[in-house]
Design an enzyme around this catalytic site. Structure first.
Site, PDB file in Angstrom:
ATOM      1  CB  CYS A   1      -7.055  -7.561   1.598  1.00 22.40           C
ATOM      2  SG  CYS A   1      -5.605  -6.667   1.047  1.00 22.40           S
TER       3      CYS A   1
ATOM      4  CG  LEU B   1      -4.644   0.891  -3.176  1.00 23.67           C
ATOM      5  CD1 LEU B   1      -3.158   1.016  -2.898  1.00 23.67           C
ATOM      6  CD2 LEU B   1      -5.083   1.881  -4.234  1.00 23.67           C
TER       7      LEU B   1
ATOM      8  CD  GLU C   1      -1.696  -7.965  -3.496  1.00 28.32           C
ATOM      9  OE1 GLU C   1      -1.116  -8.799  -4.199  1.00 28.32           O
ATOM     10  OE2 GLU C   1      -1.649  -7.963  -2.255  1.00 28.32           O
TER      11      GLU C   1
ATOM     12  CG  LEU D   1     -22.400 -11.773  -7.764  1.00 26.18           C
ATOM     13  CD1 LEU D   1     -23.747 -11.525  -8.422  1.00 26.18           C
ATOM     14  CD2 LEU D   1     -22.599 -12.462  -6.410  1.00 26.18           C
ATOM     15  CE  LYS D   2     -15.158 -15.983 -13.628  1.00 31.65           C
ATOM     16  NZ  LYS D   2     -16.016 -16.834 -14.377  1.00 31.65           N
TER      17      LYS D   2
ATOM     18  CB  VAL E   1      -0.921  -0.005   1.247  1.00 33.71           C
ATOM     19  CG1 VAL E   1      -1.624   1.318   1.425  1.00 33.71           C
ATOM     20  CG2 VAL E   1      -1.926  -1.142   1.141  1.00 33.71           C
TER      21      VAL E   1
ATOM     22  CE  LYS F   1      -9.474  -2.035   3.290  1.00 41.65           C
ATOM     23  NZ  LYS F   1      -8.525  -1.912   2.253  1.00 41.65           N
TER      24      LYS F   1
ATOM     25  NE  ARG G   1       1.109 -10.756   1.235  1.00 38.88           N
ATOM     26  CZ  ARG G   1       1.077  -9.446   1.467  1.00 38.88           C
ATOM     27  NH1 ARG G   1       1.488  -8.968   2.623  1.00 38.88           N
ATOM     28  NH2 ARG G   1       0.646  -8.626   0.545  1.00 38.88           N
TER      29      ARG G   1
ATOM     30  CG  ASN H   1     -11.523  -5.302   2.171  1.00 38.31           C
ATOM     31  OD1 ASN H   1     -11.801  -4.749   1.101  1.00 38.31           O
ATOM     32  ND2 ASN H   1     -10.288  -5.393   2.615  1.00 38.31           N
TER      33      ASN H   1
HETATM   34  C1  UGA Z   1      -9.206  -6.365  -1.953  1.00 36.15           C
HETATM   35  C2  UGA Z   1     -10.298  -5.342  -2.298  1.00 36.15           C
HETATM   36  O1  UGA Z   1     -10.908  -5.663  -3.544  1.00 36.15           O
HETATM   37  C3  UGA Z   1      -9.730  -3.919  -2.356  1.00 36.15           C
HETATM   38  O2  UGA Z   1     -10.781  -2.979  -2.570  1.00 36.15           O
HETATM   39  C4  UGA Z   1      -9.037  -3.615  -1.021  1.00 36.15           C
HETATM   40  O3  UGA Z   1      -8.445  -2.329  -1.032  1.00 36.15           O
HETATM   41  C5  UGA Z   1      -7.952  -4.647  -0.774  1.00 36.15           C
HETATM   42  O4  UGA Z   1      -8.552  -5.955  -0.740  1.00 36.15           O
HETATM   43  C6  UGA Z   1      -7.296  -4.307   0.540  1.00 36.15           C
HETATM   44  O5  UGA Z   1      -7.949  -4.402   1.574  1.00 36.15           O
HETATM   45  O6  UGA Z   1      -6.161  -3.808   0.536  1.00 36.15           O
HETATM   46  P1  UGA Z   1      -7.340  -7.671  -3.371  1.00 36.15           P
HETATM   47  O7  UGA Z   1      -7.126  -8.481  -2.141  1.00 36.15           O
HETATM   48  O8  UGA Z   1      -6.171  -7.132  -4.098  1.00 36.15           O
HETATM   49  O9  UGA Z   1      -8.282  -6.381  -3.030  1.00 36.15           O
HETATM   50  O10 UGA Z   1      -8.088  -8.587  -4.391  1.00 36.15           O
HETATM   51  P2  UGA Z   1      -9.543  -8.777  -4.986  1.00 36.15           P
HETATM   52  O11 UGA Z   1      -9.510  -8.452  -6.427  1.00 36.15           O
HETATM   53  O12 UGA Z   1     -10.583  -8.131  -4.180  1.00 36.15           O
HETATM   54  O13 UGA Z   1      -9.672 -10.372  -4.865  1.00 36.15           O
HETATM   55  C7  UGA Z   1      -9.597 -11.009  -3.588  1.00 36.15           C
HETATM   56  C8  UGA Z   1      -9.811 -12.489  -3.729  1.00 36.15           C
HETATM   57  O14 UGA Z   1     -11.168 -12.760  -4.080  1.00 36.15           O
HETATM   58  C9  UGA Z   1      -8.966 -13.159  -4.821  1.00 36.15           C
HETATM   59  O15 UGA Z   1      -8.468 -14.377  -4.338  1.00 36.15           O
HETATM   60  C10 UGA Z   1      -9.946 -13.390  -5.955  1.00 36.15           C
HETATM   61  O16 UGA Z   1      -9.600 -14.495  -6.751  1.00 36.15           O
HETATM   62  C11 UGA Z   1     -11.233 -13.633  -5.187  1.00 36.15           C
HETATM   63  N1  UGA Z   1     -12.466 -13.326  -5.948  1.00 36.15           N
HETATM   64  C12 UGA Z   1     -12.742 -12.043  -6.296  1.00 36.15           C
HETATM   65  C13 UGA Z   1     -13.359 -14.329  -6.255  1.00 36.15           C
HETATM   66  O17 UGA Z   1     -13.120 -15.518  -5.939  1.00 36.15           O
HETATM   67  N2  UGA Z   1     -14.513 -14.034  -6.923  1.00 36.15           N
HETATM   68  C14 UGA Z   1     -14.815 -12.760  -7.282  1.00 36.15           C
HETATM   69  O18 UGA Z   1     -15.906 -12.551  -7.877  1.00 36.15           O
HETATM   70  C15 UGA Z   1     -13.915 -11.743  -6.974  1.00 36.15           C
END
Ligand code: UGA
Length: 434
Positions: free
Chosen positions: A260, A153, A155, A250-251, A11, A204, A327, A208
């Protein structure tokens, strides 16, 4: 503005590089000499698309500097963003000792007004603790303010998310702090939500937790689709078109990972208990996420009969695409569960193999997806890297011992793969049986 970033992890670095890119003078601080040395050489210690280039450019232009000294940051910068780690403790609570240490360091060196802004994800009431800690070090109230400006954010798209946010949350405790933060964020031309400290902190954690709840909801539904002969992709589409529900998050798949969601949910759950309001829904969200990985392992087992002695090819290790972050990656639990059954694993990931080697032993890491498929009894997709969409499946079929695909991320069209002669297993694609 003169901005200090205290804690140059994920971050902190993205925030520092982006503020420098916007023309501010930024000093990024970290207590890890190796990291600071690496950054001074213009190298990013983490993989995030566009970050290394942005760091180099801003170092060259003289807007971005690195230091080991928090004292220097307090001396030189009016805005101090706290971006240190808040790792999970064994009981799920967030470990806030780094935040406390930084607060003390700041207090020791504070001579004129500074705005101290929490950016790390922290439980509600942390801002209050920072205020108390600084005051306990005999610093006058007029010399500082504490604010909360949580980050959203993702990743893999962190630079975009920082420069083009949907909203900016400003949790403030004084008009002066609000004025400074409004000035910093007004050029972004996005909604600014100004709140008190506790509300900003809660926004926040709540965001999440809500996103993770959507994922566990859809994953549980996927299990029902598997047995009921329904297709989760169609169910999600049908639900998501309702604007009150929305299509994102919704995936269905093998569960959420990363540093996170799992840690923030546990921390929020602990905090809610501490506040006397047990948020049991979040416990269920976490439980579904844990069992989703085992559900996937069982799916593999029931299709190959005995796991023992089988060779499995793995495509994707990172917790999601476009990052090398391992992680809390679902791949870790899945591979370890398979290894308990004496399975041979040959794995490929475009970015995360170096980091995976540090945490996953007994795996043969291979140079490309085809090497992962060679001689395999089944191929397991654990991260939906876009390069896996362009694979030559005719070639893969020839390389595999058995043409069996377990698509843990539902990235392929089952019909296309079936047409090529594969046995396809997705998550919640019960129509496979029809
Ligand atoms: C998440 C949040 O989306 C950010 O808004 C937040 O700032 C960040 O945490 C944080 O707290 O710093 P991130 O962990 O980078 O971001 O990743 P995401 O894109 O949210 O995905 C998280 C996990 O959920 C991944 O393992 C992804 O594969 C999974 N996921 C996501 C699903 O299985 N299905 C979905 O529909 C979406």
């Amino acid at each position: 503005m003169n901005i200090a970033i205290i804690g140059s992890g994920y971050v902190g670095l993205v925030t520092g590089a982006c503020f420098a890119h916007l023309g501010h003078q930024v000093l990024c601080v970290d207590n890890d000499p190796k990291k600071i040395e690496c950054l001074r050489k213009g190298r990013s210690p983490i993989y995030e698309p566009g970050l290394e280039e942005m760091i180099r450019e801003n170092v060259r232009e003289g807007r971005l500097r690195f230091s080991l000294s928090t004292a220097q940051a307090v001396r030189e910068c009016e805005l101090l963003f706290i971006c240190v780690n808040t790792p999970p403790k064994e009981n799920g609570e967030a470990d806030l000792s780094y935040i406390e240490n930084v607060s003390r360091e700041v207090a020791k060196n504070l001579k004129s007004y500074r705005l101290i802004i929490e950016k790390s994800t922290v439980p509600v009431q942390t801002g209050e603790w920072i205020q108390k800690t600084i005051r306990a070090n005999k610093v006058k109230a007029a010399l500082f303010d504490v604010a909360s400006n949580p980050e959203f954010l993702r990743e893999g798209s962190a630079i975009h998310d920082l420069l083009k946010p949907d909203r900016v949350i400003l949790g403030v405790s004084s008009a002066k702090a609000e004025k400074i933060l409004r000035k910093l964020y007004e050029p972004f031309k996005v909604p600014l939500v100004v709140t008190n400290l506790a509300s900003a902190e809660l926004i926040k954690h709540a965001s999440n937790s809500f996103l993770a709840t959507k994922i566990s909801f859809i994953n549980m539904l996927a299990r029902i689709c598997d047995v009921a002969g329904a297709d989760i992709e169609q169910v999600a589409k049908g639900m998501g078109l309702d604007p009150r529900i929305g299509p994102s998050f919704l995936k269905a798949g093998i569960g959420f990972g990363g540093f996170c969601f799992p840690k923030d949910l546990s921390a929020f759950l602990s905090m809610s208990e501490r506040l006397g309001q047990r948020f049991g829904l979040l416990k269920e969200v976490l439980d579904i996420n844990e069992t989703q990985k085992l559900y996937f392992v069982r799916k593999v087992e029931s299709a190959v009969w005995n796991l023992r002695g089988k060779t499995l090819g793995i495509l994707g290790l990172a917790f999601k695409p476009d990052t090398d972050d391992m992680r809390f990656a679902p791949s870790l639990d899945i591979i370890q569960a398979l290894q308990k059954e004496d399975v041979k694993i040959q794995a490929y990931d475009p970015q995360a193999m170096e980091r995976a080697k540090a945490v996953l032993s007994g795996v043969r890491y291979v140079k490309d997806p085809y090497a992962a498929a060679r001689g395999a009894d089944a191929l397991l997709i654990l991260t939906e890297w876009s390069e896996f969409l362009a694979l030559d499946f005719k070639r893969i079929k020839k390389l595999m011992r058995h043409p069996l695909i377990f698509d843990g991320r539902n990235m392929y069209n089952p019909r296309d793969l079936k047409r090529l002669g594969f046995e396809y297993h997705g998550m919640g694609r019960g129509m496979e049986k029809v």
